[in-house]
Design a protein around this motif. Structure first.
Motif, short mmCIF file in Angstrom:
data_model
loop_
_atom_site.label_atom_id
_atom_site.label_comp_id
_atom_site.label_asym_id
_atom_site.label_seq_id
_atom_site.Cartn_x
_atom_site.Cartn_y
_atom_site.Cartn_z
N LEU A 1 -0.97 1.63 11.28
CA LEU A 1 -0.41 0.39 10.61
C LEU A 1 -0.19 0.02 9.54
N ILE A 2 1.09 -0.32 9.39
CA ILE A 2 1.69 -0.14 8.15
C ILE A 2 2.24 -1.73 7.64
N ASP A 3 1.81 -2.23 6.56
CA ASP A 3 2.28 -3.61 6.08
C ASP A 3 3.61 -3.65 5.54
N ALA A 4 4.45 -3.88 6.15
CA ALA A 4 6.25 -3.69 5.65
C ALA A 4 6.68 -5.37 5.26
N GLY B 1 -8.03 5.11 17.79
CA GLY B 1 -7.70 6.00 16.67
C GLY B 1 -6.76 5.62 15.58
N LEU B 2 -6.76 3.99 15.38
CA LEU B 2 -5.79 3.43 14.67
C LEU B 2 -6.14 3.71 13.14
N LYS B 3 -5.14 4.03 12.25
CA LYS B 3 -5.58 4.47 10.88
C LYS B 3 -4.64 3.60 10.09
N LEU B 4 -5.09 3.22 9.09
CA LEU B 4 -4.21 2.46 7.85
C LEU B 4 -3.39 3.40 7.18
N VAL B 5 -2.04 3.09 7.05
CA VAL B 5 -0.99 4.15 6.49
C VAL B 5 -0.16 3.31 5.48
N GLY B 6 0.15 4.08 4.54
CA GLY B 6 1.04 3.49 3.44
C GLY B 6 2.46 3.88 3.73
N ALA B 7 3.14 3.72 2.33
CA ALA B 7 4.51 3.80 2.37
C ALA B 7 4.89 5.28 2.21
N PRO C 1 0.75 -1.25 -0.03
CA PRO C 1 0.17 -0.18 -0.09
C PRO C 1 0.84 1.36 0.03
N ASN C 2 0.62 2.16 -1.22
CA ASN C 2 1.28 3.27 -0.79
C ASN C 2 0.54 4.45 0.04
#
Length: 829
Positions: free
Chosen positions: A497-500, A680-686, A459-460
């Motif tokens: 939260l970042i998928d790395a 308040g977790l947010k999905l975050v990209g690169a 995810p960007n």
């Protein structure tokens, strides 16, 4: 004929001859063998253009060197290479195209390539045959032009011979065998029979310390002989030559200069003069790949049938742009194979898994690149490193997972995209999705806009359903910008939260592992259960790789590095481990990238979120500083998932990297998302992560870190233990400090941020360049990182940065301007 040489080059096109010339000049005993005649491959039918325009720093240097080399070949060899320096006019029909040229201009400035911008009126005044009323402007390279491909190849061949190289024709290579100290290359002589070239069945061998393959269209045969993957496959490229255009003939007869090479990028073609007529070369859709596995024995200096219907749109647009060409007939046509790679860049450097085997394959602009590639590859081979960072062309940037079908689809796409807008945030769609992490479907459903890293979908950023990522791309702040700003703010204020999972991961273990990793890296080794950030150097003291080293056990290490470079790092680790096993003892290297996924959770609420799901006898303390301090690793349980948790965050906030066995990925994602709802977790990209790491001055491999700077020049002294011996240490110290990495806050334009390609100025003099850029949510302005003269690398130094052709204020700030003392990242709970 010689049978023992230091360097053997296989392939006698322009690229092979350029390499032979520079290796011979470097004093190496060099021989080139060609299965047919010199220039018999794609060289003979190339249009011979010399485009200096290139968005890549390394490729830009290569093209610039070539053009300068070719200009002096006649004086050196007595052979006229047919170099016509008529200039290159790259026209723009849209504002976005002009933005592309302005971004390119910053790269050209850092390299030193002469160029200027022209208005439509200026174009019309200079070249009245060109229609200009629908143009926005153009970029003009006065030193650009074209050359005769066969003549420049022969000139380089003669220069190579004058420097001591041997060139042998009608020699086919049939096999390679490495003895541990040299290559034994099985060969046969080729003879003409009935117009075909066949083996004479007179086998012989050539012994060479080094081999370079520059086999062009035959790259797949080369790959098969070497037992490796080479994703260089040709694509059809056609161009046509018209009869003389009376208007052009009259223009020249009146004493006017030759037109520059004309490029209407938005119409996807180039045009140049040819004996009173025009050559049109389109880059159309649906050009097919050819020779997926082999070149037929009967295919020599041959061509494919022309497909005029495929280029009808481009032909009509030429008539629109040059109206006098409408009544001119066609005189000749060419449709031949030209090699491409999945990203359009050639493969230049070490062959993966092999010793002293070098690749120079996949050249879509081989005439332009030949001289420069010879120069820089010769530096790598003879000196250990080139003077510029060549990692972007390293063959090991492509993984072993790559298949023929993947290469075909991506190479056809690369061809089609030659004139497509090259947005810095460009993501090409062919052969996707392919490699996906377990939560891919979950992320897509949440609005993830994906990028590709080494084939992995990552995810960007996240956007509302129906959002068009392609339409959002821009050379300025695109439609995605606000989403990325919101994600960056969430990590600073709540949690993200970042998928790395695309991170490269290697396990190094065995009795010799500790001594090996200590010798390989610059920093002190961590204790068991701890981590450190460290660097592996080249023999010449520059940065080969950045590693996060996790010490799992006394002689067991988990090495994490950049996601795009798994095979690059694995190849280096494996070769060096083999070299040092005799000194240190048994060393086992395993690429475990696909065995472990990674989620990064960061932000002030990240500990509270993990506390919701951690399973421990005392869950209230397991994530606190006493049991889990910063820069440490613990095996923990999150719900039903065993996790190797590392307390580190690339964003500079309180956070953890959660390394999990890949099969648990979807369950763990759902667990984290649910636990984060009330925090308040947010999905975050690169992209947000890239902005945030610049606020912490975290250097990134491929931008601030590379093979043209040392860790000391990168300002990473705290990660270099000069009290121990490590690979490349003496060379690093000998280089001194040639430039210095700094972080800058920038008062740029209201609608744009730097991309990391911009030139830096002091009092009108260029003093450095940016390597990264973006926006800072902490400071509310643009931010960048880059290199400047050492005397300027002082907090408070005021510079100017070139953006959109204008100079904007930039000030060098302290290292890690956000939370310089790391209080936030160490906070207890």
């Amino acid at each position: 004929m010689k049978t023992h040489v230091k360097a053997l080059i296989v392939g006698g096109g322009a690229v092979g001859c350029g390499i032979a010339l520079h290796l011979a000049r470097a004093g190496w005993d060099t021989m080139l063998v060609e299965r047919d005649e010199l220039t018999a491959g794609s060289t003979w039918h190339a249009a011979g253009l010399l485009p200096l325009f290139n968005m890549g720093y390394a490729t830009g240097h290569i093209h610039d060197y070539s053009v300068k080399l070719y200009a002096g070949l006649e004086a050196e060899t007595g052979l006229n290479a047919g170099f016509t320096r008529c200039g290159n006019l790259r026209m723009a029909q849209t504002d976005a195209r002009m933005d592309e040229y302005m971004l390119y201009s910053t790269t050209a400035e850092t390299i030193g390539i002469e160029h200027e911008f022209l208005t439509p009126a200026q174009i019309k005044e200079r070249w009245p045959l060109v229609r200009t009323e629908d143009l926005k402007g153009a970029l003009f390279h006065p030193t650009d032009g074209y050359i005769n491909p066969a003549d420049v190849t022969q000139a380089m061949a003669r220069a190579a011979r004058l420097a001591g190289a041997t060139i042998e024709r009608k020699i086919q290579v049939n096999g390679y065998r490495w003895t541990g100290s040299e290559w034994i290359v099985s060969c046969d002589r080729m003879v003409e029979k009935g117009g075909n070239l066949i083996a004479a069945n007179e086998p012989f061998e050539i012994h060479a310390e080094h081999v370079v393959t520059a086999t062009g269209n035959h790259a797949q045969r080369t790959a098969r002989l070497l037992g490796i993957k080479i994703p260089a496959i040709p694509v059809e490229h056609q161009y046509i030559v018209t009869e003389p255009d009376p208007a052009l003939v009259k223009w020249r007869a009146e004493g006017n200069p030759e037109h520059p090479v004309l490029r209407d990028a938005d119409a996807k073609w180039y045009v140049r003069e040819e004996r009173g007529g025009w050559i049109l070369g389109p880059y159309e859709r649906n050009a097919p790949a050819r020779f997926l596995y082999d070149v037929p024995e009967t295919f020599r200096a041959d061509l494919f049938p022309l497909d005029l219907e495929r280029i009808e749109e481009e032909y009509m647009s030429m008539i629109h742009r040059i109206p006098t060409s409408e009544t001119v007939g066609l005189k000749d046509d060419f449709n031949g194979p030209i090699c491409y790679t999945p990203d359009g860049n050639p493969l230049v450097g070490p062959a993966p898994g092999l010793r002293n085997m070098w690749l120079a394959e996949g050249f879509s602009f081989g005439i332009t690149a030949a001289g420069g590639v010879g120069h820089y590859l010769a530096q790598i081979m003879t000196q250990g490193e080139a003077e510029i960072d060549m990692a972007s062309l390293d063959p090991r940037r492509f993984g072993r997972w790559m298949t023929t079908e993947y290469a075909v689809k991506k190479n056809e796409e690369s061809y089609e995209h030659v004139f497509v807008l090259h947005h810095p945030d460009e993501e090409r769609e062919a052969a996707r999705p392919l490699r996906t992490a377990p939560a891919y479907d979950r992320q897509a459903a949440a609005g993830a806009q994906f990028g590709q890293v080494n084939g992995w979908e990552r995810p960007n950023y996240y956007a509302p359903q129906g959002f068009d990522d392609h339409a959002a791309r821009s050379f300025r702040r695109g439609g995605w910008w606000q989403f990325v700003q919101d994600e960056a703010k969430a990590i600073r204020e709540t949690a993200g939260l970042i998928d790395a999972s695309a991170f490269a991961k290697h396990r190094v273990y065995g009795a010799g592992a500790t001594a090996f990793v200590d010798w390989l890296t610059t920093n002190k080794l961590p204790k068991v259960g701890r981590i450190n950030l460290t660097y592996a150097l080249t023999e010449t003291g520059t940065t080969h790789t950045e590693y996060t080293v996790v010490r799992i056990a006394e002689d067991d290490y988990y090495l994490i590095s950049a996601g795009a470079w798994a095979d690059y790092d694995g190849d280096n680790l494996t070769k060096l481990a083999e070299d040092k096993a005799g000194d240190f003892g048994p060393i086992i290297v395993q690429d475990i990238t696909t065995q472990w996924g990674v989620y990064a959770i960061a932000g002030p609420n990240s500990r509270a979120i993990l506390n919701e799901i951690v399973r421990d006898a005392d869950p209230a303390t397991v994530l606190g500083n006493k049991r889990f301090p910063w820069l440490s690793m613990r095996n923990i349980e999150l719900g039903m998932v065993p996790v190797r948790a590392i307390r580190v965050a690339y964003t500079g906030e309180l956070g953890w990297e959660l390394h999990y066995p890949i099969e648990f990925g979807r369950h763990l994602w759902d667990l984290l998302v649910k636990a984060g709802e009330k925090h308040g977790l947010k999905l975050v990209g690169a992209r947000a992560q890239n902005w945030l790491r610049q606020e912490k001055s975290y250097r990134a491999f491929g931008t601030e870190l590379g093979r043209d700077a040392t860790p000391l020049e990168a300002g990473l002294d705290r990660f270099v233990d000069l009290g121990k011996d490590f690979r490349g240490k003496a060379a690093m110290e000998a280089k001194g400090i040639r430039s210095k990495c700094v972080t800058l806050l920038i008062d740029g334009p209201e609608d744009a941020d730097p991309w990391g390609r911009e030139a830096l100025y002091l009092d009108g003099v260029k003093v450095g360049r940016l390597t990264s850029g973006g926006y800072s949510v902490a400071f509310g302005k643009s931010i960048g990182m880059g290199y400047v003269r050492p005397d300027l690398a002082v907090e408070g130094t005021r510079l100017k940065v070139r953006m959109m052709r204008e100079l904007y204020d930039a000030v060098i700030t302290e290292d890690s301007p956000y939370d310089a003392e790391n209080k936030v990242i160490r906070i207890d709970g």
